[in-house]
Design a protein around this motif. Structure first.
Motif, PDB file in Angstrom:
ATOM      1  N   ARG A 258     -19.160 -22.092 -22.442  1.00 36.10           N
ATOM      2  CA  ARG A 258     -19.245 -23.270 -22.883  1.00 36.10           C
ATOM      3  C   ARG A 258     -19.640 -23.619 -23.808  1.00 36.10           C
ATOM      4  N   GLY A 259     -20.475 -22.896 -24.078  1.00 37.00           N
ATOM      5  CA  GLY A 259     -20.926 -22.428 -25.569  1.00 37.00           C
ATOM      6  C   GLY A 259     -20.628 -22.463 -26.573  1.00 37.00           C
TER       7      GLY A 259
ATOM      8  N   HIS B 189     -24.048 -18.559 -13.952  1.00 35.95           N
ATOM      9  CA  HIS B 189     -23.950 -19.777 -14.635  1.00 35.95           C
ATOM     10  C   HIS B 189     -24.245 -19.457 -15.902  1.00 35.95           C
ATOM     11  N   ALA B 190     -25.220 -18.479 -16.727  1.00 34.71           N
ATOM     12  CA  ALA B 190     -25.014 -18.290 -17.714  1.00 34.71           C
ATOM     13  C   ALA B 190     -23.527 -17.902 -18.419  1.00 34.71           C
TER      14      ALA B 190
ATOM     15  N   ARG C  56     -27.378 -16.133 -10.862  1.00 30.73           N
ATOM     16  CA  ARG C  56     -28.397 -16.748 -12.036  1.00 30.73           C
ATOM     17  C   ARG C  56     -26.821 -16.528 -13.608  1.00 30.73           C
TER      18      ARG C  56
ATOM     19  N   GLU D 120     -20.738 -18.827 -17.465  1.00 29.00           N
ATOM     20  CA  GLU D 120     -20.426 -20.324 -17.970  1.00 29.00           C
ATOM     21  C   GLU D 120     -20.675 -20.921 -19.068  1.00 29.00           C
ATOM     22  N   THR D 121     -22.277 -21.565 -18.768  1.00 28.37           N
ATOM     23  CA  THR D 121     -22.590 -21.895 -20.077  1.00 28.37           C
ATOM     24  C   THR D 121     -22.737 -21.231 -21.388  1.00 28.37           C
TER      25      THR D 121
END
Length: 429
Positions: free
Chosen positions: A314-315, A307-308, A304, A310-311
């Motif tokens: 991207r943000g 994933h966070a 997680r 990477e998010t």
């Protein structure tokens, strides 16, 4: 003499003596198991090994009996021929002699029927009073730290219990309150010992559990645990009590009143404390399970987090691009409205105006003069002086406002009238 062949079928199995005897033994043990048998002792013999052999008979038959050395405690009265007894044991076969026999586990006088009747009467009385009710029984603690034991300090029961308790729970503190477990006055000692362990005491810390125990024996040997005084001492105890009196087949009033019954003293030791090996195994299992769960949670958290991350990246990249585009737009807007550019544009406009002003000042002045003359002519025709010359006048009040209606005139009011060649004052009536 010739025998018919159908008496000896070809498929019939030929047994050895040992095989046949062993199958007979298995059949007897399976069919009968443990039984009660009553009769008269004869041919009694105590072997040097400690085993006891005798024959139990009545008017019609007899059966060989053996009491193994470690089967139970020796009876208070020596066994002699002619004694009427009741024996409890298992039916088996002594293969060496091909003789069936009874392996005796309990031996009691035949006249114990009176004691049994007394036992049943007391049991019915106490049961009617609610001493056996399941809902009043207290739960036995799973992990006691201190237990009290009411028993004989020299009996085999306490030795068996201590061996099991020390093996299963080395941390356990054991307090023995020694009593007589057989004979006149033993019941009073047992009741007093139970009360002593339940009452607060400065000598020893409170116990979590009490075990009342003794080894096996006849109904006479165990009778002190069938006394009402013992039953009521157990009932009134504030500490949970485990009863472990006699063998598995022995039941006493003490067993029915106690919060938990154990079939033997050793079984009581196994019931009241957990096995340290089993606890260690369970702890190891819980540790492994916890480790697996923690590892799974850590891996899930890592996934997680990835994933966070990477998010977030991207943000952030999207935000940076958005800020870059906004900055570029602002930069272009600033460049489009820069002072130098504005100065150049205004200088160019001023130069253009200057060229236009230099190029046509006479034409503009002439046009302005014609417009002025035209307006002057209109003013001469339509202005107030022209109106006055045509015979009209203008009347104003003392503040110089034109009087347009009669309603604006008051009595004794100073008014001024303007004509073509001057003004004059007057007063209204």
């Amino acid at each position: 003499m010739k025998l018919p062949t159908d008496l000896f079928p070809q498929t019939a199995k030929v047994f050895t003596v040992g095989e046949l005897t062993r199958q007979i033994r298995g059949a007897l043990e399976t069919k009968f198991g443990a039984v009660w048998v009553q009769g008269e002792i004869s041919n009694y013999k105590l072997h040097p090994s400690g085993h006891q052999y005798f024959t139990l008979k009545d008017q019609r038959a007899q059966i060989a009996c053996v009491i193994w050395r470690d089967a139970f405690a020796p009876p208070r009265q020596a066994l002699v021929d002619g004694t009427q007894v009741q024996a409890y044991g298992t039916v088996t076969v002594f293969e060496a002699r091909g003789q069936y026999q009874l392996n005796v586990q309990i031996l009691q006088p035949r006249g114990v029927g009176l004691l049994q009747a007394k036992f049943e009467a007391l049991k019915r009385k106490l049961e009617a009073e609610g001493l056996f009710a399941p809902e009043r029984k207290r739960p036995v603690p799973k992990f006691p730290r201190r237990i009290g034991v009411v028993t004989s300090s020299t009996g085999a029961a306490i030795r068996d219990m201590l061996n099991v308790l020390h093996r299963r729970a080395p941390w356990l503190q054991i307090l023995i309150n020694p009593v007589r477990v057989q004979g006149t006055g033993a019941a009073q000692e047992i009741a007093v010992a139970i009360r002593e362990l339940t009452l607060p005491n400065e000598v020893f810390a409170p116990v979590d559990l009490i075990v009342v125990t003794r080894g096996g024996g006849s109904i006479e040997d165990l009778w002190e645990f069938n006394e009402e005084i013992v039953a009521r001492a157990i009932f009134n105890s504030t500490v949970p009590i485990v009863s472990a009196v006699g063998h598995e087949i022995d039941f006493t009033i003490c067993d029915f009143v106690a919060d938990l019954r154990a079939p033997t003293p050793s079984a009581a030791a196994e019931l009241v404390v957990p096995d340290i090996i089993d606890l260690q195994r369970r702890i190891d299992g819980c540790t492994r399970s916890l480790s697996r769960q923690l590892l799974s949670r850590v891996r899930d958290a890592q996934q997680r987090l990835d994933h966070a991350s990477e998010t977030l990246q991207r943000g952030l990249a999207h935000k940076i691009d958005s800020y870059k585009r906004g900055l570029l737009h602002v930069t272009r807007a600033l460049q489009a409205r820069s002072p130098a550019r504005e100065l150049i544009m205004r200088r160019n406009r001023f130069a253009d105006l200057q060229r236009r002003l230099v190029a046509c000042p006479g034409r503009l002045l002439e046009t302005a003069r014609h417009r002025f003359q035209h307006m002057e002519g209109i003013l001469r025709v339509l202005g107030p002086d022209a109106t006055l010359r045509r015979g009209y006048s203008i009347t104003t009040n003392e503040r110089g406002k034109i009087i347009r209606t009669i309603a604006a005139v008051r009595p004794k009011m100073e008014i001024r009238t303007r004509v073509t060649d001057g003004e004059f004052s007057s007063r209204t009536l």
